[in-house]
Write a protein that holds these residues in place. Sequence first.
Motif, PDB file in Angstrom:
ATOM      1  N   LYS A  77      47.140  43.318  84.890  1.00 21.72           N
ATOM      2  CA  LYS A  77      46.708  44.187  83.847  1.00 21.72           C
ATOM      3  C   LYS A  77      47.312  43.714  82.436  1.00 21.72           C
ATOM      4  CE  LYS A  77      48.149  48.517  81.845  1.00 21.72           C
ATOM      5  NZ  LYS A  77      48.835  49.547  82.190  1.00 21.72           N
ATOM      6  N   MET A  78      46.389  43.692  81.536  1.00 26.25           N
ATOM      7  CA  MET A  78      46.614  43.442  80.145  1.00 26.25           C
ATOM      8  C   MET A  78      47.185  44.454  79.353  1.00 26.25           C
ATOM      9  SD  MET A  78      43.733  40.678  79.431  1.00 26.25           S
ATOM     10  CE  MET A  78      43.942  40.317  77.787  1.00 26.25           C
ATOM     11  N   ASP A  79      48.306  44.395  78.814  1.00 27.57           N
ATOM     12  CA  ASP A  79      48.721  45.713  78.144  1.00 27.57           C
ATOM     13  C   ASP A  79      48.022  45.997  76.854  1.00 27.57           C
ATOM     14  OD1 ASP A  79      50.563  46.382  80.217  1.00 27.57           O
ATOM     15  OD2 ASP A  79      52.151  44.968  79.195  1.00 27.57           O
ATOM     16  N   TRP A  80      47.413  45.046  76.306  1.00 30.89           N
ATOM     17  CA  TRP A  80      46.692  44.685  74.943  1.00 30.89           C
ATOM     18  C   TRP A  80      45.400  44.268  75.008  1.00 30.89           C
ATOM     19  CZ3 TRP A  80      45.533  39.993  73.932  1.00 30.89           C
ATOM     20  CH2 TRP A  80      46.201  39.021  74.173  1.00 30.89           C
ATOM     21  N   GLY A  81      44.403  44.627  74.369  1.00 28.77           N
ATOM     22  CA  GLY A  81      43.114  43.834  74.000  1.00 28.77           C
ATOM     23  C   GLY A  81      42.056  44.487  74.737  1.00 28.77           C
ATOM     24  N   VAL A  82      40.742  44.150  74.616  1.00 25.09           N
ATOM     25  CA  VAL A  82      39.836  44.908  75.315  1.00 25.09           C
ATOM     26  C   VAL A  82      38.901  43.719  75.658  1.00 25.09           C
ATOM     27  CG1 VAL A  82      39.881  47.106  73.944  1.00 25.09           C
ATOM     28  CG2 VAL A  82      38.386  45.255  72.952  1.00 25.09           C
ATOM     29  N   HIS A  83      37.642  44.214  76.427  1.00 23.69           N
ATOM     30  CA  HIS A  83      36.750  43.184  76.808  1.00 23.69           C
ATOM     31  C   HIS A  83      35.974  42.977  75.537  1.00 23.69           C
ATOM     32  CE1 HIS A  83      33.010  41.294  78.253  1.00 23.69           C
ATOM     33  NE2 HIS A  83      32.232  42.503  77.803  1.00 23.69           N
TER      34      HIS A  83
END
Length: 164
Positions: A77-83
Amino acid sequence: ELGSLKWIVIFNYLIDYDFLLDEIPELLSLDRVVVFYGSPLNDGGPLNFQRASEGADFVRLVPSDPRSSKYNPLPFKMDWGVHHTKMFLVGYENTLRVVIHTSNLRRRDFDDNTQGAYVQDFPLKDKFCAVAGGGGDSGGSEGVGVAVRQDELTRQHGESPEHT
């Protein structure tokens, strides 16, 4: 020559599907359309698009969702950012076209903002080898040698060269 348009893969964060179909109405007649998107604002659009095109698949990507979940196929899981990828892979009869660009796919971004795009065409591997003069042994022209080296690198990384 590119040949006829066969399929397309679209990667974008924010997509206005009405705008997209106005600009590329051929999308409804292609054998395969795959759209990777990020914004939840897009969730209603794919349903309308899918109803109009039987060959369309839509995948929402949310890397901040739990790992290996519906919207996050990553093993973490990435806690920040979006595709936020913005690109097209366009399959023609004789060519793969790669388009990397800066715009969300909506009219306001196209009409009112400065945007950029990088476009490069790649001959399909079989067509490339035939034009380059051989059947895949490294004794042929430089182009064939490149194809053979690509196959060797792909095998070293554990993937079948037929799928590249």
